[in-house]
Design a protein around this motif. Sequence first.
Motif, PDB file in Angstrom:
ATOM      1  N   GLN A  12       0.826  -1.205   0.000  1.00 15.70           N
ATOM      2  CA  GLN A  12       0.000   0.000   0.000  1.00 15.70           C
ATOM      3  C   GLN A  12       0.861   1.256   0.000  1.00 15.70           C
ATOM      4  N   ARG A  13       1.968   1.208   0.741  1.00 18.05           N
ATOM      5  CA  ARG A  13       2.865   2.370   0.781  1.00 18.05           C
ATOM      6  C   ARG A  13       3.461   2.640  -0.603  1.00 18.05           C
ATOM      7  N   GLU A  36       0.713   3.927  -2.948  1.00 23.34           N
ATOM      8  CA  GLU A  36       0.397   5.317  -2.621  1.00 23.34           C
ATOM      9  C   GLU A  36       1.473   6.262  -3.143  1.00 23.34           C
ATOM     10  N   GLU A  37       2.727   5.872  -2.989  1.00 22.64           N
ATOM     11  CA  GLU A  37       3.827   6.691  -3.521  1.00 22.64           C
ATOM     12  C   GLU A  37       3.732   6.809  -5.042  1.00 22.64           C
ATOM     13  N   SER A  64       0.890   9.100  -5.956  1.00 21.81           N
ATOM     14  CA  SER A  64       1.210  10.487  -5.597  1.00 21.81           C
ATOM     15  C   SER A  64       2.194  11.117  -6.566  1.00 21.81           C
ATOM     16  N   ARG A  82      -8.241   3.238  -4.237  1.00 23.25           N
ATOM     17  CA  ARG A  82      -7.468   4.456  -4.522  1.00 23.25           C
ATOM     18  C   ARG A  82      -7.867   5.032  -5.877  1.00 23.25           C
TER      19      ARG A  82
END
Length: 450
Positions: free
Chosen positions: A83-84, A87-88, A91, A373
């Motif tokens: 997930q990290r 997300e990166e 982004s 997301r």
Amino acid sequence: MSQIFFGELRRLLSWFPIFMGLLSLITVFGISTIVIPSFLQTNDFAIEVVAGLIVAILSVPFVHLGKQIWNAWSNAKEINEDQRLIEEAFSSLPPNSLNEEPEIDVAADYWRKVKENAKITAIVSGKGGVGKSTIALGLLEYLSEKRDVLLVDFDLHNRGLTLQLQGILHDHDTTVMKELAQFKELKIEEKLSETSGSANELKLSDLSEGDFGKLRDQYCYNHRGGVRNLRPLQLSRFKNSTDEGDNNKFGPRTETCFFLPSRRENQMFLGSKESRMSESEIALFLKYLASFVYRHYGIREMIVDCHGALDLYMVGAILAADNIVITTLPELGVYQGTKELVDFSMKLHEALTPNDILVINQYRDFDKFTAERMKTLFEKQGENVIIIKHSEKLHRKLKRYNYPTISNEPLVYSKIKRIVDNIQRSSHSSGNKRTMDENNDSSVVNNHNT
């Protein structure tokens, strides 16, 4: 992290209470009816053996419980890291996929108000293999419950639906390639240059409503001896279980379903004059085709299954469409192409107000974070988003499609209904009166040539 851990623990141990209950019943029954009567009257050693067996049996699930707790913790750490990274990645993507304003050639206001034509729903995607054809077939099954529907295989590269459906269709001569050739015979650029004095390629924005109507009549009708007649059109039809020599069993609504194949197997698309058509020509062709099938068969809905790539045929379909269904997967690798399609579609809202829906298809449990997301990002743009869960059973059935198939899968079919419902709501909220449940002008030549 703790939320992910307890979620994984819940998933891995969903079986544990049931297992423990069954094990307890079996153990109590076995000890009370077999073990104790056999060994209790012997000696102390036998009693110790029985007790040891009981402890060993009851300890098995608890050992497994400890292993599953460890697995849940390990999975939670991996999911958290995934997930990290996701997300990166999201982004770091640019907020707008269009570095410059697209040059969109759109017709005047009359374009959305053309009477006596089928309403066009374009099924598009940024890549292949995302389930466009599944959505198209689902819409065909759902909409055919109420009215006549035409499914168009607009994937001239791969002939996807044409190959998938060839065993369950009556064969007819008409194809998209044949109709494109008929359209090219109009020589629209030459005729417009005679009236405007310009030799430039077709521009929808320069096409007057009068010229649109004249050219449409030339496409739809034969004019001989001062008499105007609809030119021949034979669409493919689904076979019925009552057809002679046909042992397959198909659904009861086959009489309302029509199909237009992409091209014959021996026809080449690449390098042909049809492959070099502009997006404006393609959009105009689809509008004329929608009018032609309406006049011939009374068809009210035309579903256009496009090629899975960002090409001019897809752009033309988007320009012509009353409704746009953008199909994608819950994967980072397809996000950028999907974002570009959404941005392009949203840009069209300013001029054409088409109704568009984003479908995130083939969702699986491990795609949850990516899907959510993507859904959040697109909903911020005002996009209608529908998530369809992957069905292995449906995937197997679609390898040899029999009508109806998707309507027999309630979870997927309910999402197809939501697509239609969302389009209808968008139509009403945007003031677009042409919805999927509208009855078109009844003054139509309903001449079923089968």
